[in-house]
Write a protein that holds these residues in place. Structure first.
Motif, PDB file in Angstrom:
ATOM      1  N   ALA A  11       0.832  -1.205   0.000  1.00 37.21           N
ATOM      2  CA  ALA A  11       0.000   0.000   0.000  1.00 37.21           C
ATOM      3  C   ALA A  11       0.863   1.249   0.000  1.00 37.21           C
ATOM      4  O   ALA A  11       1.947   1.263   0.572  1.00 37.21           O
ATOM      5  CB  ALA A  11      -0.907   0.005   1.226  1.00 37.21           C
ATOM      6  N   GLY A  12       0.322   2.283  -0.601  1.00 41.85           N
ATOM      7  CA  GLY A  12       0.986   3.589  -0.593  1.00 41.85           C
ATOM      8  C   GLY A  12       0.016   4.615  -0.046  1.00 41.85           C
ATOM      9  O   GLY A  12      -0.705   4.346   0.917  1.00 41.85           O
ATOM     10  N   ALA A  13      -0.061   5.750  -0.690  1.00 39.76           N
ATOM     11  CA  ALA A  13      -0.981   6.798  -0.263  1.00 39.76           C
ATOM     12  C   ALA A  13      -2.440   6.358  -0.393  1.00 39.76           C
ATOM     13  O   ALA A  13      -3.321   6.950   0.218  1.00 39.76           O
ATOM     14  CB  ALA A  13      -0.731   8.065  -1.078  1.00 39.76           C
ATOM     15  N   ASP A  14      -2.684   5.287  -1.159  1.00 38.74           N
ATOM     16  CA  ASP A  14      -4.032   4.760  -1.324  1.00 38.74           C
ATOM     17  C   ASP A  14      -4.570   4.095  -0.055  1.00 38.74           C
ATOM     18  O   ASP A  14      -5.775   3.965   0.122  1.00 38.74           O
ATOM     19  CB  ASP A  14      -4.086   3.779  -2.500  1.00 38.74           C
ATOM     20  CG  ASP A  14      -3.116   2.617  -2.342  1.00 38.74           C
ATOM     21  OD1 ASP A  14      -2.017   2.822  -1.781  1.00 38.74           O
ATOM     22  OD2 ASP A  14      -3.447   1.503  -2.792  1.00 38.74           O
ATOM     23  N   ALA A  15      -3.696   3.649   0.832  1.00 33.64           N
ATOM     24  CA  ALA A  15      -4.061   3.031   2.112  1.00 33.64           C
ATOM     25  C   ALA A  15      -3.035   3.502   3.148  1.00 33.64           C
ATOM     26  O   ALA A  15      -2.149   2.752   3.556  1.00 33.64           O
ATOM     27  CB  ALA A  15      -4.085   1.515   1.996  1.00 33.64           C
ATOM     28  N   PRO A  16      -3.116   4.765   3.546  1.00 32.22           N
ATOM     29  CA  PRO A  16      -2.053   5.380   4.341  1.00 32.22           C
ATOM     30  C   PRO A  16      -1.752   4.713   5.679  1.00 32.22           C
ATOM     31  O   PRO A  16      -0.591   4.629   6.064  1.00 32.22           O
ATOM     32  CB  PRO A  16      -2.515   6.823   4.531  1.00 32.22           C
ATOM     33  CG  PRO A  16      -3.962   6.830   4.209  1.00 32.22           C
ATOM     34  CD  PRO A  16      -4.211   5.698   3.276  1.00 32.22           C
ATOM     35  N   CYS A  19       0.214   1.511   5.009  1.00 37.08           N
ATOM     36  CA  CYS A  19       1.533   1.898   4.528  1.00 37.08           C
ATOM     37  C   CYS A  19       2.415   2.370   5.671  1.00 37.08           C
ATOM     38  O   CYS A  19       3.549   1.902   5.844  1.00 37.08           O
ATOM     39  CB  CYS A  19       1.378   3.001   3.481  1.00 37.08           C
ATOM     40  SG  CYS A  19       2.933   3.669   2.892  1.00 37.08           S
ATOM     41  N   GLU A  43       1.636   0.562  -5.071  1.00 44.40           N
ATOM     42  CA  GLU A  43       1.697   2.011  -4.924  1.00 44.40           C
ATOM     43  C   GLU A  43       2.809   2.498  -3.988  1.00 44.40           C
ATOM     44  O   GLU A  43       3.230   3.645  -4.082  1.00 44.40           O
ATOM     45  CB  GLU A  43       0.344   2.553  -4.468  1.00 44.40           C
ATOM     46  CG  GLU A  43      -0.720   2.492  -5.546  1.00 44.40           C
ATOM     47  CD  GLU A  43      -0.321   3.270  -6.800  1.00 44.40           C
ATOM     48  OE1 GLU A  43      -0.176   4.504  -6.706  1.00 44.40           O
ATOM     49  OE2 GLU A  43      -0.159   2.645  -7.861  1.00 44.40           O
ATOM     50  N   SER A  44       3.305   1.643  -3.107  1.00 43.76           N
ATOM     51  CA  SER A  44       4.407   2.073  -2.238  1.00 43.76           C
ATOM     52  C   SER A  44       5.709   2.255  -3.015  1.00 43.76           C
ATOM     53  O   SER A  44       6.637   2.897  -2.536  1.00 43.76           O
ATOM     54  CB  SER A  44       4.620   1.094  -1.083  1.00 43.76           C
ATOM     55  OG  SER A  44       5.105  -0.150  -1.552  1.00 43.76           O
ATOM     56  N   TRP A  46       6.352   4.208  -5.301  1.00 41.78           N
ATOM     57  CA  TRP A  46       6.617   5.631  -5.535  1.00 41.78           C
ATOM     58  C   TRP A  46       7.507   6.240  -4.459  1.00 41.78           C
ATOM     59  O   TRP A  46       8.202   7.223  -4.715  1.00 41.78           O
ATOM     60  CB  TRP A  46       5.305   6.413  -5.620  1.00 41.78           C
ATOM     61  CG  TRP A  46       4.474   6.063  -6.799  1.00 41.78           C
ATOM     62  CD1 TRP A  46       3.241   5.466  -6.791  1.00 41.78           C
ATOM     63  CD2 TRP A  46       4.798   6.263  -8.182  1.00 41.78           C
ATOM     64  NE1 TRP A  46       2.788   5.296  -8.075  1.00 41.78           N
ATOM     65  CE2 TRP A  46       3.719   5.782  -8.948  1.00 41.78           C
ATOM     66  CE3 TRP A  46       5.900   6.806  -8.851  1.00 41.78           C
ATOM     67  CZ2 TRP A  46       3.711   5.818 -10.342  1.00 41.78           C
ATOM     68  CZ3 TRP A  46       5.890   6.853 -10.238  1.00 41.78           C
ATOM     69  CH2 TRP A  46       4.817   6.367 -10.963  1.00 41.78           C
ATOM     70  N   ARG A  88       5.623   1.367 -13.498  1.00 41.03           N
ATOM     71  CA  ARG A  88       5.626   2.805 -13.199  1.00 41.03           C
ATOM     72  C   ARG A  88       6.772   3.548 -13.885  1.00 41.03           C
ATOM     73  O   ARG A  88       7.037   4.704 -13.585  1.00 41.03           O
ATOM     74  CB  ARG A  88       5.673   2.993 -11.680  1.00 41.03           C
ATOM     75  CG  ARG A  88       4.367   2.577 -11.027  1.00 41.03           C
ATOM     76  CD  ARG A  88       4.517   2.237  -9.551  1.00 41.03           C
ATOM     77  NE  ARG A  88       3.220   1.827  -9.013  1.00 41.03           N
ATOM     78  CZ  ARG A  88       2.713   0.589  -9.154  1.00 41.03           C
ATOM     79  NH1 ARG A  88       3.394  -0.341  -9.799  1.00 41.03           N
ATOM     80  NH2 ARG A  88       1.531   0.293  -8.645  1.00 41.03           N
TER      81      ARG A  88
END
Length: 121
Positions: A11-16, A19, A43-44, A46, A88
């Motif tokens: 997870a990245g900013a989509d599931a803070p 993450c 997404e992490s 990035w 990406r």
């Protein structure tokens, strides 16, 4: 207690919260003397690029750049998944210092070694 901890964060900013938890656990483990290997997938991925971790904000959570610095300062390793990086258009030359790109074979090798605990967030 395992001598090595392999953490895969999906997870990245989509599931803070998920993450942040992965980065926090990795940083605390590294500061405690555990050998840490943090894998950035999805997404992490990035957060391996300059400035991206500084953009992440979660109330009542440690700043991602501080957690990353702590992991690396304690000798931890941060890896971006090969396929996730390719999707990406992230290349090795784009990464922050101390990061690398590696694939599933390396992840499995690390996760399956003796005295290793693996976590997925």
């Amino acid at each position: 207690m395992p001598k090595k901890l392999v953490i895969k964060v999906t997870a990245g900013a989509d599931a803070p919260e998920r993450c942040s938890q992965a980065f926090t656990v990795a940083a605390v483990a590294a500061a405690s003397g555990v050998e840490v290997s943090l894998w950035l997938t999805g997404e992490s991925s990035w957060f391996a690029l300059p400035g991206r971790a500084a953009e992440f904000d979660l109330p009542h959570a440690a700043p991602l750049p501080d957690l990353i610095d702590g992991i690396l300062a304690a000798g931890g390793r941060i890896t971006v998944c090969t396929q996730c990086a390719a999707r990406r258009a992230i290349e090795e030359k784009d990464l922050l210092e101390g990061f690398r790109i590696a694939g599933a074979q390396v992840f499995v090798q690390e996760a399956m070694s003796d005295e290793t605990q693996a976590l997925v967030y």
